[in-house]
Write a protein that holds these residues in place. Structure first.
Motif, PDB file in Angstrom:
ATOM      1  N   ASP A  10      57.799  -9.008  -3.279  1.00 16.34           N
ATOM      2  CA  ASP A  10      57.688  -7.569  -3.552  1.00 16.34           C
ATOM      3  C   ASP A  10      59.029  -6.927  -3.896  1.00 16.34           C
ATOM      4  O   ASP A  10      59.105  -6.065  -4.775  1.00 16.34           O
ATOM      5  CB  ASP A  10      57.065  -6.845  -2.362  1.00 16.34           C
ATOM      6  CG  ASP A  10      55.609  -7.186  -2.175  1.00 16.34           C
ATOM      7  OD1 ASP A  10      54.946  -7.577  -3.157  1.00 16.34           O
ATOM      8  OD2 ASP A  10      55.117  -7.072  -1.031  1.00 16.34           O
ATOM      9  N   GLU A  11      60.100  -7.337  -3.210  1.00 16.06           N
ATOM     10  CA  GLU A  11      61.416  -6.753  -3.484  1.00 16.06           C
ATOM     11  C   GLU A  11      61.861  -7.072  -4.908  1.00 16.06           C
ATOM     12  O   GLU A  11      62.326  -6.191  -5.638  1.00 16.06           O
ATOM     13  CB  GLU A  11      62.447  -7.284  -2.484  1.00 16.06           C
ATOM     14  CG  GLU A  11      63.806  -6.666  -2.649  1.00 16.06           C
ATOM     15  CD  GLU A  11      64.806  -7.191  -1.637  1.00 16.06           C
ATOM     16  OE1 GLU A  11      65.986  -6.859  -1.790  1.00 16.06           O
ATOM     17  OE2 GLU A  11      64.415  -7.936  -0.711  1.00 16.06           O
ATOM     18  N   TYR A  12      61.698  -8.330  -5.331  1.00 15.41           N
ATOM     19  CA  TYR A  12      62.049  -8.705  -6.703  1.00 15.41           C
ATOM     20  C   TYR A  12      61.205  -7.932  -7.710  1.00 15.41           C
ATOM     21  O   TYR A  12      61.712  -7.410  -8.701  1.00 15.41           O
ATOM     22  CB  TYR A  12      61.872 -10.206  -6.933  1.00 15.41           C
ATOM     23  CG  TYR A  12      61.978 -10.560  -8.395  1.00 15.41           C
ATOM     24  CD1 TYR A  12      63.218 -10.638  -9.022  1.00 15.41           C
ATOM     25  CD2 TYR A  12      60.841 -10.759  -9.174  1.00 15.41           C
ATOM     26  CE1 TYR A  12      63.322 -10.914 -10.375  1.00 15.41           C
ATOM     27  CE2 TYR A  12      60.936 -11.044 -10.523  1.00 15.41           C
ATOM     28  CZ  TYR A  12      62.173 -11.115 -11.113  1.00 15.41           C
ATOM     29  OH  TYR A  12      62.267 -11.376 -12.459  1.00 15.41           O
ATOM     30  N   ASP A  29      59.762  -5.048  -7.459  1.00 12.02           N
ATOM     31  CA  ASP A  29      60.199  -3.652  -7.537  1.00 12.02           C
ATOM     32  C   ASP A  29      61.485  -3.529  -8.352  1.00 12.02           C
ATOM     33  O   ASP A  29      61.622  -2.641  -9.191  1.00 12.02           O
ATOM     34  CB  ASP A  29      60.415  -3.066  -6.146  1.00 12.02           C
ATOM     35  CG  ASP A  29      59.131  -2.850  -5.386  1.00 12.02           C
ATOM     36  OD1 ASP A  29      58.040  -2.843  -6.015  1.00 12.02           O
ATOM     37  OD2 ASP A  29      59.194  -2.703  -4.143  1.00 12.02           O
ATOM     38  N   GLN A  30      62.445  -4.419  -8.082  1.00 11.01           N
ATOM     39  CA  GLN A  30      63.720  -4.371  -8.797  1.00 11.01           C
ATOM     40  C   GLN A  30      63.542  -4.703 -10.278  1.00 11.01           C
ATOM     41  O   GLN A  30      64.176  -4.101 -11.141  1.00 11.01           O
ATOM     42  CB  GLN A  30      64.727  -5.311  -8.144  1.00 11.01           C
ATOM     43  CG  GLN A  30      65.179  -4.830  -6.789  1.00 11.01           C
ATOM     44  CD  GLN A  30      66.114  -5.797  -6.101  1.00 11.01           C
ATOM     45  OE1 GLN A  30      66.590  -6.761  -6.684  1.00 11.01           O
ATOM     46  NE2 GLN A  30      66.386  -5.539  -4.832  1.00 11.01           N
ATOM     47  N   TYR A  31      62.661  -5.665 -10.576  1.00 12.78           N
ATOM     48  CA  TYR A  31      62.392  -6.007 -11.977  1.00 12.78           C
ATOM     49  C   TYR A  31      61.755  -4.831 -12.704  1.00 12.78           C
ATOM     50  O   TYR A  31      62.150  -4.477 -13.816  1.00 12.78           O
ATOM     51  CB  TYR A  31      61.487  -7.238 -12.080  1.00 12.78           C
ATOM     52  CG  TYR A  31      61.164  -7.592 -13.509  1.00 12.78           C
ATOM     53  CD1 TYR A  31      62.041  -8.377 -14.253  1.00 12.78           C
ATOM     54  CD2 TYR A  31      60.014  -7.108 -14.129  1.00 12.78           C
ATOM     55  CE1 TYR A  31      61.767  -8.677 -15.577  1.00 12.78           C
ATOM     56  CE2 TYR A  31      59.738  -7.410 -15.446  1.00 12.78           C
ATOM     57  CZ  TYR A  31      60.616  -8.185 -16.164  1.00 12.78           C
ATOM     58  OH  TYR A  31      60.346  -8.475 -17.479  1.00 12.78           O
ATOM     59  N   ARG A  32      60.777  -4.223 -12.064  1.00 10.95           N
ATOM     60  CA  ARG A  32      60.091  -3.074 -12.669  1.00 10.95           C
ATOM     61  C   ARG A  32      61.099  -1.960 -12.961  1.00 10.95           C
ATOM     62  O   ARG A  32      61.062  -1.339 -14.018  1.00 10.95           O
ATOM     63  CB  ARG A  32      58.998  -2.590 -11.713  1.00 10.95           C
ATOM     64  CG  ARG A  32      57.834  -1.959 -12.371  1.00 10.95           C
ATOM     65  CD  ARG A  32      56.666  -1.617 -11.463  1.00 10.95           C
ATOM     66  NE  ARG A  32      56.767  -1.920 -10.058  1.00 10.95           N
ATOM     67  CZ  ARG A  32      56.197  -2.986  -9.458  1.00 10.95           C
ATOM     68  NH1 ARG A  32      55.497  -3.840 -10.157  1.00 10.95           N
ATOM     69  NH2 ARG A  32      56.320  -3.162  -8.160  1.00 10.95           N
ATOM     70  N   SER A  33      62.008  -1.744 -12.040  1.00 13.00           N
ATOM     71  CA  SER A  33      63.021  -0.715 -12.229  1.00 13.00           C
ATOM     72  C   SER A  33      63.954  -1.062 -13.393  1.00 13.00           C
ATOM     73  O   SER A  33      64.224  -0.222 -14.253  1.00 13.00           O
ATOM     74  CB  SER A  33      63.822  -0.559 -10.940  1.00 13.00           C
ATOM     75  OG  SER A  33      64.865   0.355 -11.110  1.00 13.00           O
ATOM     76  N   ALA A  34      64.428  -2.302 -13.429  1.00  9.70           N
ATOM     77  CA  ALA A  34      65.351  -2.713 -14.496  1.00  9.70           C
ATOM     78  C   ALA A  34      64.643  -2.765 -15.843  1.00  9.70           C
ATOM     79  O   ALA A  34      65.204  -2.356 -16.859  1.00  9.70           O
ATOM     80  CB  ALA A  34      65.966  -4.068 -14.169  1.00  9.70           C
TER      81      ALA A  34
END
Length: 72
Positions: A33-35, A37-42
């Motif tokens: 989930d953390e990855y 979220d970070q991928y979606r943001s980037a």
């Protein structure tokens, strides 16, 4: 190969055994989930400042130790 949906299925061990290092990494990251979220943001970075977009994606790659083939 289709992503492995249910790690409890009888086919999981068989299919996992066929994956190379990249495939195993993909299976791990797509469930994290953390990855995600970070991928979606980037990936969703829509700043007019191209340097900010590049920095966001490079930061993601550094944090997770990944490469995005085919991208400049």
């Amino acid at each position: 190969m289709e992503p492995l949906e249910d790690w409890r299925s009888p086919k999981f061990e068989e299919e996992l055994g066929r994956l190379d290092r990249g495939g195993i990494s993909f299976e791990f990251l797509r469930r994290n989930d953390e990855y995600r979220d970070q991928y979606r943001s980037a990936a969703g970075e829509s700043s007019a400042d191209q340097q900010s977009v590049i920095a966001a994606r490079e930061g993601l790659a550094r944090r997770w130790g990944i490469l995005f083939p085919g991208r400049s």
